[in-house]
Motif scaffolding. Structure first.
Motif, PDB file in Angstrom:
ATOM      1  N   GLY A 194       0.831  -1.200   0.000  1.00  0.00           N
ATOM      2  CA  GLY A 194       0.000   0.000   0.000  1.00  0.00           C
ATOM      3  C   GLY A 194       0.863   1.247   0.000  1.00  0.00           C
ATOM      4  O   GLY A 194       0.559   2.238  -0.675  1.00  0.00           O
ATOM      5  N   GLN A 195       1.972   1.168   0.756  1.00  0.00           N
ATOM      6  CA  GLN A 195       2.888   2.301   0.857  1.00  0.00           C
ATOM      7  C   GLN A 195       3.476   2.654  -0.520  1.00  0.00           C
ATOM      8  O   GLN A 195       3.500   3.814  -0.937  1.00  0.00           O
ATOM      9  CB  GLN A 195       4.024   1.933   1.846  1.00  0.00           C
ATOM     10  CG  GLN A 195       5.063   3.007   2.054  1.00  0.00           C
ATOM     11  CD  GLN A 195       4.466   4.242   2.728  1.00  0.00           C
ATOM     12  OE1 GLN A 195       3.591   4.139   3.585  1.00  0.00           O
ATOM     13  NE2 GLN A 195       4.929   5.418   2.320  1.00  0.00           N
ATOM     14  N   GLU A 196       3.925   1.584  -1.216  1.00  0.00           N
ATOM     15  CA  GLU A 196       4.540   1.809  -2.541  1.00  0.00           C
ATOM     16  C   GLU A 196       3.531   2.440  -3.502  1.00  0.00           C
ATOM     17  O   GLU A 196       3.849   3.380  -4.238  1.00  0.00           O
ATOM     18  CB  GLU A 196       5.054   0.468  -3.096  1.00  0.00           C
ATOM     19  CG  GLU A 196       5.918   0.653  -4.325  1.00  0.00           C
ATOM     20  CD  GLU A 196       6.443  -0.672  -4.883  1.00  0.00           C
ATOM     21  OE1 GLU A 196       6.532  -1.672  -4.110  1.00  0.00           O
ATOM     22  OE2 GLU A 196       6.730  -0.706  -6.086  1.00  0.00           O
ATOM     23  N   ARG A 237      -2.238   6.429   2.045  1.00  0.00           N
ATOM     24  CA  ARG A 237      -2.431   4.977   2.123  1.00  0.00           C
ATOM     25  C   ARG A 237      -3.905   4.650   2.296  1.00  0.00           C
ATOM     26  O   ARG A 237      -4.385   3.623   1.813  1.00  0.00           O
ATOM     27  CB  ARG A 237      -1.618   4.404   3.291  1.00  0.00           C
ATOM     28  CG  ARG A 237      -0.161   4.249   2.895  1.00  0.00           C
ATOM     29  CD  ARG A 237       0.628   3.592   3.978  1.00  0.00           C
ATOM     30  NE  ARG A 237       0.252   2.197   4.178  1.00  0.00           N
ATOM     31  CZ  ARG A 237       0.895   1.386   4.980  1.00  0.00           C
ATOM     32  NH1 ARG A 237       1.925   1.800   5.662  1.00  0.00           N
ATOM     33  NH2 ARG A 237       0.511   0.141   5.123  1.00  0.00           N
ATOM     34  N   SER A 238      -4.610   5.515   2.999  1.00  0.00           N
ATOM     35  CA  SER A 238      -6.040   5.216   3.199  1.00  0.00           C
ATOM     36  C   SER A 238      -6.806   5.363   1.877  1.00  0.00           C
ATOM     37  O   SER A 238      -7.759   4.644   1.605  1.00  0.00           O
ATOM     38  CB  SER A 238      -6.612   6.059   4.322  1.00  0.00           C
ATOM     39  OG  SER A 238      -7.380   7.093   3.854  1.00  0.00           O
ATOM     40  N   ILE A 296      -8.697  -9.213  -5.383  1.00  0.00           N
ATOM     41  CA  ILE A 296      -7.462  -8.642  -4.821  1.00  0.00           C
ATOM     42  C   ILE A 296      -7.306  -9.172  -3.398  1.00  0.00           C
ATOM     43  O   ILE A 296      -8.229  -9.075  -2.590  1.00  0.00           O
ATOM     44  CB  ILE A 296      -7.533  -7.095  -4.802  1.00  0.00           C
ATOM     45  CG1 ILE A 296      -7.748  -6.579  -6.221  1.00  0.00           C
ATOM     46  CG2 ILE A 296      -6.269  -6.502  -4.196  1.00  0.00           C
ATOM     47  CD1 ILE A 296      -8.105  -5.111  -6.295  1.00  0.00           C
ATOM     48  N   GLN A 297      -6.140  -9.764  -3.122  1.00  0.00           N
ATOM     49  CA  GLN A 297      -5.929 -10.360  -1.806  1.00  0.00           C
ATOM     50  C   GLN A 297      -4.870  -9.568  -1.031  1.00  0.00           C
ATOM     51  O   GLN A 297      -3.872  -9.139  -1.632  1.00  0.00           O
ATOM     52  CB  GLN A 297      -5.444 -11.791  -1.995  1.00  0.00           C
ATOM     53  CG  GLN A 297      -5.696 -12.677  -0.801  1.00  0.00           C
ATOM     54  CD  GLN A 297      -5.342 -14.110  -1.140  1.00  0.00           C
ATOM     55  OE1 GLN A 297      -4.197 -14.407  -1.469  1.00  0.00           O
ATOM     56  NE2 GLN A 297      -6.304 -14.996  -1.075  1.00  0.00           N
ATOM     57  N   GLY A 298      -5.096  -9.408   0.257  1.00  0.00           N
ATOM     58  CA  GLY A 298      -4.081  -8.786   1.112  1.00  0.00           C
ATOM     59  C   GLY A 298      -3.075  -9.856   1.520  1.00  0.00           C
ATOM     60  O   GLY A 298      -3.471 -10.947   1.930  1.00  0.00           O
ATOM     61  N   VAL A 299      -1.777  -9.592   1.358  1.00  0.00           N
ATOM     62  CA  VAL A 299      -0.751 -10.561   1.755  1.00  0.00           C
ATOM     63  C   VAL A 299       0.035  -9.948   2.906  1.00  0.00           C
ATOM     64  O   VAL A 299       0.588  -8.847   2.755  1.00  0.00           O
ATOM     65  CB  VAL A 299       0.216 -10.864   0.570  1.00  0.00           C
ATOM     66  CG1 VAL A 299       1.187 -11.982   0.942  1.00  0.00           C
ATOM     67  CG2 VAL A 299      -0.547 -11.199  -0.688  1.00  0.00           C
ATOM     68  N   ASN A 324       2.439  -8.441   5.406  1.00  0.00           N
ATOM     69  CA  ASN A 324       3.749  -7.788   5.247  1.00  0.00           C
ATOM     70  C   ASN A 324       4.162  -7.526   3.800  1.00  0.00           C
ATOM     71  O   ASN A 324       5.285  -7.102   3.541  1.00  0.00           O
ATOM     72  CB  ASN A 324       4.879  -8.608   5.913  1.00  0.00           C
ATOM     73  CG  ASN A 324       4.678  -8.672   7.404  1.00  0.00           C
ATOM     74  OD1 ASN A 324       4.127  -7.735   7.991  1.00  0.00           O
ATOM     75  ND2 ASN A 324       5.083  -9.766   8.009  1.00  0.00           N
ATOM     76  N   LYS A 325       3.312  -7.829   2.858  1.00  0.00           N
ATOM     77  CA  LYS A 325       3.727  -7.618   1.461  1.00  0.00           C
ATOM     78  C   LYS A 325       2.828  -6.638   0.720  1.00  0.00           C
ATOM     79  O   LYS A 325       3.269  -5.955  -0.196  1.00  0.00           O
ATOM     80  CB  LYS A 325       3.719  -8.951   0.712  1.00  0.00           C
ATOM     81  CG  LYS A 325       4.883  -9.837   1.098  1.00  0.00           C
ATOM     82  CD  LYS A 325       5.126 -10.865   0.036  1.00  0.00           C
ATOM     83  CE  LYS A 325       6.452 -11.554   0.258  1.00  0.00           C
ATOM     84  NZ  LYS A 325       6.408 -12.927  -0.198  1.00  0.00           N
ATOM     85  N   GLY A 326       1.561  -6.607   1.088  1.00  0.00           N
ATOM     86  CA  GLY A 326       0.664  -5.678   0.406  1.00  0.00           C
ATOM     87  C   GLY A 326      -0.504  -6.374  -0.266  1.00  0.00           C
ATOM     88  O   GLY A 326      -1.128  -7.265   0.309  1.00  0.00           O
ATOM     89  N   TYR A 327      -0.743  -5.991  -1.495  1.00  0.00           N
ATOM     90  CA  TYR A 327      -1.912  -6.520  -2.210  1.00  0.00           C
ATOM     91  C   TYR A 327      -1.477  -7.219  -3.478  1.00  0.00           C
ATOM     92  O   TYR A 327      -0.530  -6.806  -4.145  1.00  0.00           O
ATOM     93  CB  TYR A 327      -2.862  -5.386  -2.602  1.00  0.00           C
ATOM     94  CG  TYR A 327      -3.354  -4.580  -1.439  1.00  0.00           C
ATOM     95  CD1 TYR A 327      -4.395  -5.050  -0.640  1.00  0.00           C
ATOM     96  CD2 TYR A 327      -2.783  -3.342  -1.147  1.00  0.00           C
ATOM     97  CE1 TYR A 327      -4.855  -4.298   0.434  1.00  0.00           C
ATOM     98  CE2 TYR A 327      -3.234  -2.594  -0.080  1.00  0.00           C
ATOM     99  CZ  TYR A 327      -4.264  -3.073   0.709  1.00  0.00           C
ATOM    100  OH  TYR A 327      -4.710  -2.322   1.765  1.00  0.00           O
TER     101      TYR A 327
END
Ligand code: BTN
Length: 323
Positions: free
Chosen positions: A21-23, A32-33, A49-52, A54-57
């Motif tokens: 999300g940060q990237e 980010r929100s 779309i899946q949340g992983v 510590n990695k993101g989406y």
């Protein structure tokens, strides 16, 4: 593109890998929100779309939904100038694009819709346009050419569409003169080109190339009236993922590429090579009957030369044939 589309574009670019999300927030210069809200909105629209942790989406698979971001990904840089307008339901993409053209839309504007309620075909016929199983799109051109050369654009678009279907699905295609695309003996795509002329100088103001492709056979089959003639470009279980987006991009690229090289007739070898029934017995449709003839060949203006039973020949500039 909206913020949501730009998030989708990044997820597509990541090609199955997770992106944080940060990237995404940094790349898009949003919070980010805002990224999170876009992801939720996309999920609601059906994107997987899946949340992983510590990695993101990660975008699990490209859904079948028409999306500007997905089409742009396949269009690439060369065609980034194209304006893509995607709608849910419209009466006819040709009609919607005509409105945009009247307001001054530029060449390369493309209207795509999930379904059409009044899809139109050649000779005032209806074009069956249900949701989810077909591709319905119209491309705006502003050519500077003789009115008598308009046929070339239609023929080039047919060659482009036939090639695109073949490249993406692997299904061999053919063209029924003038511009119907066939696969396995059935019509899988039709093209309706409409022109607007300037009354002041008699030149072409704009041209709308409307292309409809039956991507899949609708659940329950095609309506009875077209059941015998209509076919689809792929089988439900063998359809490449995200086919409508990939196919739309491929058609746009090939139509514009042939259009830009129209004076050199780059489409012509392909158009001729794919032409059905050459040297065979056909029927030429006139107002009240079908006249038997032999399809002799296609000339360099894409006209069809036919020989009738009494030995006379005719060059058909437009019209309808069958076997
Ligand atoms: C034909 O088969 O006679 C031509 C069919 C053309 C259908 C396409 S679908 C997109 C565009 N919008 C329309 O209303 N018609 C064309």
């Amino acid at each position: 593109m909206t913020g949501k589309d730009r998030v989708l574009a990044l997820l597509l670019e990541a090609d199955g890998e997770a992106i944080s999300g940060q990237e995404m927030a940094e790349k898009l210069q949003i919070s980010r929100s805002a990224v999170w809200k876009s992801v939720k909105a996309l999920q609601k629209e059906g994107y997987r779309i899946q949340g992983v942790t510590n990695k993101g989406y990660v975008l699990l698979s490209e859904s079948e939904k028409l999306s500007e971001a997905a089409i742009r990904k396949y269009l690439g840089k060369k065609y980034e100038d194209c304006r893509l307008c995607i709608y849910g339901e419209v009466a006819s993409t040709n009609r919607t694009l005509r409105e945009l053209a009247d307001e001054g839309a530029k060449e390369g504007t493309v209207v795509l819709a999930k379904c059409q309620t009044e899809g139109r075909g050649r000779r005032g016929r209806e074009f069956y346009s249900p949701a989810d199983t077909g591709l319905y799109m119209s491309i705006l051109l502003r050519p500077q050419m003789e009115i008598s050369d308009l046929m070339m654009v239609t023929a080039a678009s047919a060659a482009a569409t036939a090639e695109a279907v073949e490249a993406i699905t692997g299904t061999e295609t053919a063209i029924k003169w003038v511009n119907d695309v066939y696969a396995k003996g059935k019509k899988v795509s039709g093209i309706l080109t409409e022109a607007s002329f300037s009354l002041e100088n008699g030149s072409i103001d704009f041209l709308i190339v409307g292309i409809g492709v039956n991507v899949l056979e609708p659940e329950g089959g095609f309506p009875e009236s077209i059941q015998e003639k209509a076919g689809a470009v792929c089988q439900r279980d063998q359809c490449p993922e995200g086919i409508r987006n990939v196919l739309a991009a491929e058609i746009i690229k090939r139509v514009l590429s042939y259009y830009r090289t129209l004076p050199e007739r780059t489409f012509y070898p392909s158009y001729k090579e794919k032409m059905l029934w050459m040297g065979e017995k056909i029927f030429v449709h006139t107002a009240d009957k079908k006249k038997p003839a032999i399809a002799v060949g296609i000339d360099d203006r894409c006209s069809l030369r036919v020989r009738y039973e009494d030995g006379t020949e005719e060059i058909l500039r437009t019209g309808e044939i069958s076997v």
